[in-house]
Design an enzyme around this catalytic site. Structure first.
Site, PDB file in Angstrom:
ATOM      1  N   HIS A   1       0.806  -1.220   0.000  1.00  0.00           N
ATOM      2  CA  HIS A   1       0.000   0.000   0.000  1.00  0.00           C
ATOM      3  C   HIS A   1       0.842   1.274   0.000  1.00  0.00           C
ATOM      4  O   HIS A   1       0.307   2.375  -0.114  1.00  0.00           O
ATOM      5  CB  HIS A   1      -0.945   0.001   1.202  1.00  0.00           C
ATOM      6  CG  HIS A   1      -2.355   0.369   0.834  1.00  0.00           C
ATOM      7  ND1 HIS A   1      -2.650   1.313  -0.109  1.00  0.00           N
ATOM      8  CD2 HIS A   1      -3.555  -0.099   1.278  1.00  0.00           C
ATOM      9  CE1 HIS A   1      -3.963   1.431  -0.232  1.00  0.00           C
ATOM     10  NE2 HIS A   1      -4.538   0.576   0.592  1.00  0.00           N
TER      11      HIS A   1
ATOM     12  N   ASP B   1      -2.643   1.396  -4.795  1.00  0.00           N
ATOM     13  CA  ASP B   1      -3.941   1.651  -4.178  1.00  0.00           C
ATOM     14  C   ASP B   1      -4.973   0.700  -4.752  1.00  0.00           C
ATOM     15  O   ASP B   1      -4.746   0.035  -5.777  1.00  0.00           O
ATOM     16  CB  ASP B   1      -4.365   3.105  -4.410  1.00  0.00           C
ATOM     17  CG  ASP B   1      -3.417   4.094  -3.756  1.00  0.00           C
ATOM     18  OD1 ASP B   1      -3.040   3.858  -2.597  1.00  0.00           O
ATOM     19  OD2 ASP B   1      -3.048   5.089  -4.404  1.00  0.00           O
TER      20      ASP B   1
END
Length: 430
Positions: free
Chosen positions: A401, A405
């Site tokens: 992350h 995304d």
């Protein structure tokens, strides 16, 4: 003159290695390129060759020790200047006797590489009754293969013979249970013997490669903020297509046509459309890799290896099937070379091969994502308001992350899904 053998760098990001096993002893004469030890890193299990011809004069790093790349691990005395280590000040005759003892011990305690042991166990060969062609008579993998191919003969293990009854002792009459004196054992003692509390637990030592895997996985989970996505695919058309052509393919190409090459082809195609998933995290910047070198997880009974298909986006389904078959064989036979396990940019994990239907794989750093393909199962699905039985499969993606995304990863997964569901009778293999 004593030359140095140092810990090599067995991978572009490898900083240390563990001596798994020494293949030579002090006093052994070796030739240039003969293997001296086995080294385990987080990427590969490899043999380290000698860069000199001579005699092993000193072993600096012991088995099980982990040292940094470039560290001295042993010394080789070249030009016939063999050096025998002396623990105390003794006479020259005592030193010569000690060297003879070392050499004798080396001959009496042969060492075998993991690949040799595995082949011998699988084919029920007795290594103690074989003569090797390697350094100091060491048995090599080629020796085993020559025996299996009929080029050499292996001595069969002796079959124990039943000893005939001694003529001096006549057979004893069989006693009935009431004639045999029974020991006096209390109920409490019998209960203690069979009590689960008295069972001894098995202690399994942690091998160097298992320790390396553990450290790497812990580091991945601690440093990478993992997120996870999953979509399901209808692979009915692919199943029908493969069932139709797999026997012909096997006869023509000599290898099995599994589902994995089709899945890899879909993944590498989607990576070309979403190159941010083919990237690396480098602290203050990200590196988007142009080439697609696809890593694939291969599990053995002892460890997990991740060999790499180089330029996977440039290969056909047949080319991928051939590459998969070759790398899986190398991994399971312990033949992976350095070039086979370096440079991966994205990983595909075939967890469906052992029946898994859902998984959250751990990212292989410095990569930023890993995709697992799960087992194909028949499920009732609603199509055009009607229930039909279809072949369904889940594909799961773990993502870093820091780099990725949910939006781009969701689009990537759906593109992989479209490509997998697009296979059919018109699909070309070459």
């Amino acid at each position: 003159m004593a030359e140095k053998i140092i810990m090599p760098q067995l991978g572009e990001s490898v900083t240390e290695g563990t001596i798994s096993k020494w293949l030579v002893n002090i006093g052994d004469k070796i030739k240039k390129y003969d293997p001296v030890c086995e080294v385990i890193t987080d990427k590969v299990n490899a043999e380290v060759p000698s860069t000199f011809s001579g005699t092993v004069s000193e072993i600096v790093v012991q088995e099980g020790e982990t040292v940094a790349v470039g560290t001295l691990i042993c010394r080789i005395a070249v030009e016939e200047q063999a050096i025998t280590p002396v623990e105390s000040k003794t006479s020259a005759a005592a030193q010569d006797q000690g060297a003879d003892d070392v050499i004798t011990q080396a001959a009496m305690s042969p060492r075998y590489s993991p690949a040799v042991l595995k082949l011998a166990q699988e084919n029920n060969l007795d290594l103690s009754r074989m003569e090797g062609s390697g350094a100091a008579g060491r048995i090599t993998r080629k020796d085993i293969l020559d025996i299996l191919q009929g080029k050499r003969q292996a001595a069969a293990a002796p079959v124990p013979k039943a000893e005939p009854p001694s003529p001096s002792k006549p057979p004893q009459p069989v006693q009935s249970a009431r004639d045999i004196p029974q020991p006096s054992v209390s109920v409490e003692a019998l209960s203690a013997v069979h009590s689960p509390l008295n069972q001894t637990d098995e202690t399994i030592p942690v091998t160097a490669i298992r320790r390396t895997i553990a450290e790497r996985m812990v580091k991945s989970k601690q440093e990478i903020p993992h997120a996870w996505l999953m979509v399901e695919c209808d692979v009915t058309n692919l199943v029908r297509y493969r069932d139709r052509i797999k026997e012909e393919f096997k006869q023509k190409e000599g290898i099995h046509l599994t589902y994995l090459p089709f899945f890899i082809k879909s993944v590498v195609g989607a990576l070309k459309e979403f190159p941010i998933l083919n990237a690396q995290w480098a602290g203050d910047h990200m590196i988007v890799k142009k080439a697609v070198h696809l890593s694939m997880a291969v599990a053995t009974d002892q460890a997990l290896f991740v060999p790499v298909i180089k330029d996977a986006d440039q290969k056909s389904i047949f080319g991928l099937a051939k590459a998969v078959d070759e790398l899986v064989k190398k991994a399971r036979e312990g033949r992976l070379a350095l070039e086979d396990i370096t440079g991966g940019t994205f990983t595909v994990n075939n967890t469906g091969s052992f029946g898994s239907v859902l998984s959250a794989p751990i990212i292989n750093p410095p990569q930023v994502a890993i995709l697992s393909v799960e087992a194909i199962v028949k499920r009732p699905i609603v199509i055009n308001n009607m229930i039909a039985v279809r072949d369904m499969m889940n594909i799961c993606l773990s993502l870093d992350h820091r780099v990725l995304d949910g939006l781009v990863c969701g689009r990537f997964l759906n593109r992989v899904k479209q490509k997998i569901e697009g296979y059919g009778m018109e699909t070309g293999l070459y």
